[in-house]
Motif scaffolding. Sequence first.
Motif, short mmCIF file in Angstrom:
data_model
loop_
_atom_site.label_atom_id
_atom_site.label_comp_id
_atom_site.label_asym_id
_atom_site.label_seq_id
_atom_site.Cartn_x
_atom_site.Cartn_y
_atom_site.Cartn_z
N ILE A 72 0.81 -1.20 -0.08
CA ILE A 72 0.09 0.04 0.00
C ILE A 72 0.77 1.23 -0.05
CG2 ILE A 72 -1.76 1.35 1.42
CD1 ILE A 72 -2.83 -1.21 2.30
N THR A 73 1.76 1.27 0.84
CA THR A 73 2.82 2.28 1.01
C THR A 73 3.68 2.47 -0.27
OG1 THR A 73 4.41 1.20 2.29
CG2 THR A 73 2.42 2.57 3.45
N GLY A 74 4.01 1.44 -1.00
CA GLY A 74 4.80 1.41 -2.24
C GLY A 74 6.41 0.98 -1.65
N ASP A 75 6.39 0.48 -0.50
CA ASP A 75 7.63 0.21 0.06
C ASP A 75 7.95 -1.42 -0.40
OD1 ASP A 75 10.19 0.22 1.42
OD2 ASP A 75 9.23 0.11 3.26
N THR A 76 8.27 -1.59 -1.57
CA THR A 76 8.50 -2.94 -2.02
C THR A 76 8.96 -2.97 -3.27
OG1 THR A 76 7.52 -5.16 -2.64
CG2 THR A 76 6.15 -3.05 -2.88
N ASP A 77 9.77 -4.10 -3.69
CA ASP A 77 10.24 -3.99 -5.11
C ASP A 77 9.28 -4.53 -6.07
OD1 ASP A 77 12.90 -3.60 -4.07
OD2 ASP A 77 13.43 -5.77 -4.01
N ALA A 78 8.14 -5.26 -5.76
CA ALA A 78 7.11 -5.65 -6.67
C ALA A 78 6.53 -4.13 -7.12
CB ALA A 78 6.18 -6.56 -6.08
N THR A 79 5.99 -4.34 -8.30
CA THR A 79 4.93 -2.94 -8.87
C THR A 79 3.78 -3.55 -9.27
OG1 THR A 79 7.28 -2.34 -10.14
CG2 THR A 79 4.94 -1.20 -10.75
N PHE A 80 2.91 -2.83 -8.71
CA PHE A 80 1.34 -2.84 -8.82
C PHE A 80 0.71 -1.63 -9.33
CE2 PHE A 80 2.85 -5.84 -5.53
CZ PHE A 80 2.32 -7.06 -5.81
N SER A 81 -0.02 -2.05 -10.25
CA SER A 81 -0.65 -0.56 -10.72
C SER A 81 -2.12 -0.77 -10.91
CB SER A 81 -0.08 -0.25 -12.07
OG SER A 81 -0.06 -1.18 -13.01
N GLY A 82 -2.93 0.29 -10.85
CA GLY A 82 -4.55 -0.09 -11.42
C GLY A 82 -5.34 -1.10 -10.46
N ALA A 83 -5.87 -1.92 -11.14
CA ALA A 83 -6.75 -3.03 -10.49
C ALA A 83 -5.79 -3.85 -9.99
CB ALA A 83 -7.61 -3.73 -11.47
N ALA A 84 -4.49 -4.20 -10.12
CA ALA A 84 -3.83 -5.03 -9.78
C ALA A 84 -3.47 -5.06 -8.26
CB ALA A 84 -2.28 -5.33 -10.33
N LEU A 85 -3.24 -3.54 -7.88
CA LEU A 85 -3.11 -3.37 -6.38
C LEU A 85 -4.14 -3.79 -5.63
CD1 LEU A 85 -1.26 -1.99 -4.46
CD2 LEU A 85 -2.32 0.37 -5.20
N GLY A 86 -5.53 -3.45 -6.23
CA GLY A 86 -6.59 -3.46 -5.41
C GLY A 86 -6.67 -5.18 -5.17
N ASP A 87 -6.56 -5.79 -6.28
CA ASP A 87 -6.65 -7.12 -6.33
C ASP A 87 -5.69 -7.90 -5.25
OD1 ASP A 87 -8.81 -7.06 -7.99
OD2 ASP A 87 -7.57 -7.64 -9.65
N ALA A 88 -4.61 -7.38 -5.21
CA ALA A 88 -3.48 -8.01 -4.17
C ALA A 88 -3.68 -7.64 -3.04
CB ALA A 88 -2.07 -7.36 -4.61
N VAL A 89 -4.11 -6.54 -2.53
CA VAL A 89 -4.67 -6.02 -1.13
C VAL A 89 -5.79 -6.94 -0.72
CG1 VAL A 89 -5.53 -4.45 0.33
CG2 VAL A 89 -3.63 -3.82 -1.44
N LYS A 90 -6.72 -6.99 -1.76
CA LYS A 90 -7.94 -7.95 -1.30
C LYS A 90 -7.50 -9.34 -1.12
CE LYS A 90 -12.50 -8.90 -3.18
NZ LYS A 90 -13.72 -8.70 -4.16
N GLU A 91 -6.81 -10.09 -1.89
CA GLU A 91 -6.52 -11.13 -1.78
C GLU A 91 -5.58 -11.36 -0.30
OE1 GLU A 91 -5.91 -15.41 -2.36
OE2 GLU A 91 -7.28 -14.14 -2.92
#
Length: 363
Positions: free
Chosen positions: A214-233
């Motif tokens: 959520i804070t972007g403190d990671t090497d993985a890149t999430f954008s758009g719906a992918a960020l919401g799906d990852a947090v939801k999962e």
Amino acid sequence: MHMMTNQRVMGLSLIFGLLITGSAVFAQEIKSGDILPDGAVVYSLPMTTVYIQVEAEREIFTAGPYAKFARKYLGLDARQEDQVLYRITQLQVRPYLEADPAHSFMVNLTGLKNAVANFAQFHAQGLIVLSDSYLGKEEKFRFGPQAKAEFTDKGLSSNLTQEQITLYRAEQNAWGINRVAVPQNQTVEKSVEKRAEEAADLIFKIRTKRVEIITGDTDATFSGAALGDAVKEMARLEEEYLSLFLGKSTYALQSMQFEVLPVAHQARQTYIAFRLSDTEGLVPPSNVSGRPIVLELKADSDQPQGPSVAPEAAKSAVKLFYRKPVAMQLLLSDGQELLAQSRVLIYQLGQTLSYPINVSSGK
């Protein structure tokens, strides 16, 4: 037998003959076996039935396999025993008007100028009823079979672990025989507490990783719906693992209808409306396995008392019997907890009065 029947008919003819001549005559109460003359209108006094629509929720709780370690590893209190709980979620209390079968009357309105209109007004106001207007219909919805909640570690980790043990062998030397320690590893099943510890560790890892994403403190890149799906999962996985400690609940709804008919000349207007059982949920008052839900009627002291007969109507020919209802405070309680409160009109607890039905409306 024929003589008695003829006498009854003659008596009724005499009564209705008086209606036309102008003498004061009351509507006559119908008894079993009475013959109704032509032109007679039959009506009943009204009575009130209290109709209760109630909905209850059943919770089947299954304790998690790691419940007793929730405080140690998560700092949470968890229920450790399976339970079945019932709670009332919705209540509707409605009074219904219906004909009192014990008090039916007949009256002849033939030739009376204002009687028909006045009779219709009495009926419209509910002071008399022409037929049974009871509308409550019993419908019962029972619970279907419910499957027991199942728990899974969702591939959290292997159920096996390596445990080191020490064996000994004998060795011959110049001074004799010595025992020599030989460390070995063997595969054993993990204890329940060990699995609980690993589950708790994974929960904290999921929480940490979610914050990083959520804070972007990671090497993985999430954008758009992918960020919401990852947090939801990740939230879904955390909830699944938490259920191993906090348990799972399944829910079902039960809807029932009950009726209470207040009884006149009863000193205390208190009734058991229905019961709530720990094993069956909503049950009728006759099922003593449940705790009682009590309906109480208390007189409303603020109700006005007015005249029942208009002074100018004293010379009217026909007097109609009707019921004047009494206002009551209705209280529905579960022990000390008040579930519902309302003001209702109860007809059978009020007065039975008479009114000269052929009086002019003055228009």
